[in-house]
Design an enzyme around this catalytic site. Structure first.
Site, PDB file in Angstrom:
ATOM      1  N   CYS A 281      50.439 -24.158 134.018  1.00  0.00           N
ATOM      2  CA  CYS A 281      50.694 -22.747 133.690  1.00  0.00           C
ATOM      3  C   CYS A 281      51.844 -22.589 132.700  1.00  0.00           C
ATOM      4  O   CYS A 281      51.939 -21.575 132.007  1.00  0.00           O
ATOM      5  CB  CYS A 281      50.974 -21.966 134.966  1.00  0.00           C
ATOM      6  SG  CYS A 281      49.615 -22.101 136.126  1.00  0.00           S
TER       7      CYS A 281
ATOM      8  N   HIS B 163      53.569 -15.364 132.885  1.00  0.00           N
ATOM      9  CA  HIS B 163      52.313 -16.048 133.204  1.00  0.00           C
ATOM     10  C   HIS B 163      51.637 -15.273 134.325  1.00  0.00           C
ATOM     11  O   HIS B 163      52.288 -14.898 135.301  1.00  0.00           O
ATOM     12  CB  HIS B 163      52.584 -17.495 133.620  1.00  0.00           C
ATOM     13  CG  HIS B 163      51.451 -18.091 134.384  1.00  0.00           C
ATOM     14  ND1 HIS B 163      50.178 -18.148 133.874  1.00  0.00           N
ATOM     15  CD2 HIS B 163      51.389 -18.615 135.638  1.00  0.00           C
ATOM     16  CE1 HIS B 163      49.380 -18.693 134.781  1.00  0.00           C
ATOM     17  NE2 HIS B 163      50.088 -18.985 135.856  1.00  0.00           N
TER      18      HIS B 163
ATOM     19  N   ASN C 228      43.944 -15.709 136.950  1.00  0.00           N
ATOM     20  CA  ASN C 228      44.967 -16.638 136.470  1.00  0.00           C
ATOM     21  C   ASN C 228      44.273 -17.689 135.611  1.00  0.00           C
ATOM     22  O   ASN C 228      43.503 -18.498 136.115  1.00  0.00           O
ATOM     23  CB  ASN C 228      45.649 -17.269 137.701  1.00  0.00           C
ATOM     24  CG  ASN C 228      46.659 -18.338 137.347  1.00  0.00           C
ATOM     25  OD1 ASN C 228      46.705 -18.832 136.226  1.00  0.00           O
ATOM     26  ND2 ASN C 228      47.462 -18.723 138.332  1.00  0.00           N
TER      27      ASN C 228
HETATM   28  O1  UT7 Z   1      49.567 -20.212 138.418  1.00  0.00           O
HETATM   29  C1  UT7 Z   1      50.160 -21.267 139.104  1.00  0.00           C
HETATM   30  C2  UT7 Z   1      51.035 -20.807 140.145  1.00  0.00           C
HETATM   31  N1  UT7 Z   1      50.278 -20.231 141.237  1.00  0.00           N
HETATM   32  C3  UT7 Z   1      50.817 -19.287 141.946  1.00  0.00           C
HETATM   33  O2  UT7 Z   1      51.892 -18.847 141.630  1.00  0.00           O
HETATM   34  C4  UT7 Z   1      50.105 -18.814 143.192  1.00  0.00           C
HETATM   35  C5  UT7 Z   1      51.114 -18.570 144.269  1.00  0.00           C
HETATM   36  N2  UT7 Z   1      50.548 -18.246 145.558  1.00  0.00           N
HETATM   37  C6  UT7 Z   1      49.825 -17.131 145.810  1.00  0.00           C
HETATM   38  O3  UT7 Z   1      49.536 -16.378 144.904  1.00  0.00           O
HETATM   39  C7  UT7 Z   1      49.474 -16.796 147.237  1.00  0.00           C
HETATM   40  O4  UT7 Z   1      50.108 -17.725 148.088  1.00  0.00           O
HETATM   41  C8  UT7 Z   1      47.944 -16.785 147.537  1.00  0.00           C
HETATM   42  C9  UT7 Z   1      47.302 -15.600 146.836  1.00  0.00           C
HETATM   43  C10 UT7 Z   1      47.303 -18.082 147.072  1.00  0.00           C
HETATM   44  C11 UT7 Z   1      47.700 -16.630 149.020  1.00  0.00           C
HETATM   45  O5  UT7 Z   1      48.300 -15.448 149.487  1.00  0.00           O
HETATM   46  P1  UT7 Z   1      49.220 -15.466 150.773  1.00  0.00           P
HETATM   47  O6  UT7 Z   1      49.635 -14.075 150.990  1.00  0.00           O
HETATM   48  O7  UT7 Z   1      50.304 -16.486 150.534  1.00  0.00           O
HETATM   49  O8  UT7 Z   1      48.228 -15.901 151.919  1.00  0.00           O
HETATM   50  P2  UT7 Z   1      48.288 -17.174 152.886  1.00  0.00           P
HETATM   51  O9  UT7 Z   1      47.990 -18.415 152.119  1.00  0.00           O
HETATM   52  O10 UT7 Z   1      49.568 -17.110 153.659  1.00  0.00           O
HETATM   53  O11 UT7 Z   1      47.093 -16.881 153.846  1.00  0.00           O
HETATM   54  C12 UT7 Z   1      47.101 -15.769 154.742  1.00  0.00           C
HETATM   55  C13 UT7 Z   1      45.755 -15.714 155.424  1.00  0.00           C
HETATM   56  C14 UT7 Z   1      45.303 -17.045 156.011  1.00  0.00           C
HETATM   57  O12 UT7 Z   1      44.605 -16.780 157.202  1.00  0.00           O
HETATM   58  P3  UT7 Z   1      45.327 -16.958 158.630  1.00  0.00           P
HETATM   59  O13 UT7 Z   1      45.741 -18.404 158.682  1.00  0.00           O
HETATM   60  O14 UT7 Z   1      46.477 -16.010 158.625  1.00  0.00           O
HETATM   61  O15 UT7 Z   1      44.244 -16.602 159.586  1.00  0.00           O
HETATM   62  C15 UT7 Z   1      44.328 -17.556 154.976  1.00  0.00           C
HETATM   63  O16 UT7 Z   1      43.345 -18.420 155.520  1.00  0.00           O
HETATM   64  O17 UT7 Z   1      44.756 -15.330 154.483  1.00  0.00           O
HETATM   65  C16 UT7 Z   1      43.678 -16.288 154.506  1.00  0.00           C
HETATM   66  N3  UT7 Z   1      43.094 -16.376 153.182  1.00  0.00           N
HETATM   67  C17 UT7 Z   1      42.112 -15.564 152.761  1.00  0.00           C
HETATM   68  N4  UT7 Z   1      41.455 -14.548 153.373  1.00  0.00           N
HETATM   69  C18 UT7 Z   1      40.516 -13.906 152.654  1.00  0.00           C
HETATM   70  C19 UT7 Z   1      43.417 -17.230 152.167  1.00  0.00           C
HETATM   71  N5  UT7 Z   1      42.644 -16.980 151.110  1.00  0.00           N
HETATM   72  C20 UT7 Z   1      41.840 -15.945 151.444  1.00  0.00           C
HETATM   73  C21 UT7 Z   1      40.833 -15.238 150.748  1.00  0.00           C
HETATM   74  N6  UT7 Z   1      40.202 -14.226 151.406  1.00  0.00           N
HETATM   75  N7  UT7 Z   1      40.493 -15.514 149.482  1.00  0.00           N
END
Ligand code: UT7
Length: 333
Positions: free
Chosen positions: A115, A260, A290
């Protein structure tokens, strides 16, 4: 020592729009979750029969050349940022060179800093212009992420985020100082927090035989989202401040910040921390997802076409991603 200036920008994204609704038919996800956690409503994914990384880059380049009344023959050097090249090797720089009909005339360099790749590439190009080695450099960021995503529920935390596309910038030697400074950082301790393992060369020979690769999980994007998010917010702020300090500028003097496009929540966090108004930050992640190294040049190209970047403006670019790597650039337009 010479100065460099961005004289034109262009971009190209695939025709196919992938909505959140479409993804919810492929995996256990929904529009509400994706919109709330990422801000993304849709992204573009390639049609493998039509698009390649190199030909999307060529389309972005031609838009940039036309907007500046330049031709392919004006380009002295290509710097190509991508982590999703068309081949394992050679890199996409030479493929773009071929698409542009510049075989043998000029050199092409590939940058693999995810990125942050576009800002790394811009920084390299800036140094080559400052030393007088080249006068006109094409800097490109282009990615096809969609084919490396696990589009099942197992991969839903990455599958919903990433998109495909290309952006191009033309840098030229200038009397006026355009690129004020660039700032590059990396920390390999976090390499596996966001990565694709294969085709990894350190694999034993036996494991690299096609018949052994029954499980293709190791060819897909793996991300520890929470960890990446946490580091991203800290590093974005640090590297923007570093750029401001070096140029004796205050945050309120930023005319437009183009971060980004990792996650709308990250952009909004930076905006709030810097107390910037909505018109001082450009986001298109809602429409593009992204697109890794392509995200900043696509956003710049759109912002420029929308007249959001004007003569004498102070433009700030900032990025964070796999590696970890992070970077910023301050530009006087
Ligand atoms: O460009 C390179 C750099 N990349 C980034 O900067 C990305 C940085 N990270 C993020 O943007 C976020 O961490 C994500 C968008 C990837 C994830 O969001 P989050 O708020 O951190 O969610 P999480 O990973 O803590 O997951 C929360 C819940 C989990 O379920 P449980 O364990 O609480 O039951 C996940 O399994 O959301 C679930 N989950 C989803 N649910 C529906 C993860 N992905 C999805 C999805 N749809 N697509």
């Amino acid at each position: 020592m010479y100065s460099s200036k961005i004289v034109s920008l262009g971009h190209h994204v695939p025709d196919t729009v992938i909505t959140n609704q479409y993804l919810s038919n492929l995996m256990d996800t929904n529009d509400e979750w994706i919109t709330e956690r990422t801000g993304i409503k849709e992204r573009r994914w390639i049609d493998p029969k039509v698009d390649t990384v190199a030909n999307m880059a060529a389309k972005a380049t031609r838009m940039a050349l036309q907007r500046a009344n330049l031709t392919e023959k004006d380009i002295d050097f290509i710097v190509f940022a991508t982590i999703t090249p068309d081949y394992f090797f050679p890199g996409s720089g030479v493929l773009l060179q071929r698409e542009l009909g510049l075989d043998g005339r000029i050199a092409a360099l590939d940058i693999r800093n995810a990125c942050s790749g576009f800002i790394y590439a811009l920084s390299v190009a800036d140094q080559f212009i400052k030393t007088g080695m080249y006068k006109t450099i094409l800097v490109v960021g282009a990615e096809i992420q969609s084919t490396a995503l696990d589009i099942t529920t197992r991969g839903r935390n990455t599958a919903v985020i990433f998109g495909d596309g290309a952006g191009a910038a033309i840098l030229q030697r200038s009397d006026k100082q355009g690129i004020l400074s660039t700032h590059l950082h990396s920390d390999g301790r976090f390499a596996e927090e966001l990565y694709v393992k294969d085709p990894g060369s350190s694999r034993p020979h036996a494991e690299r035989q096609p018949e052994q690769i029954l499980d293709t999980t190791s060819f897909k994007v793996v991300m520890n989202g929470n960890q990446v998010f946490k580091h991203a917010t800290t590093r974005f702020m640090e590297v923007i401040q570093e750029a401001l300090d070096q140029n004796n500028l205050k945050k309120e003097e930023i005319s437009l910040l183009i971060p980004h496009q990792a996650n709308l929540r990250i952009s909004q966090y930076i905006q709030a921390k810097l107390s910037l108004r909505d018109d001082q930050v450009y986001n298109n992640i809602m429409r593009m997802g992204n697109t890794t190294a392509a995200s900043i040049p696509i956003a710049m190209s759109e912002a420029w076409a929308e007249k959001r970047i004007k003569e004498n403006d102070v433009l700030c670019l900032a990025a964070f991603g796999s590696g970890f790597t992070w970077a910023s650039a301050l530009i006087r337009w």
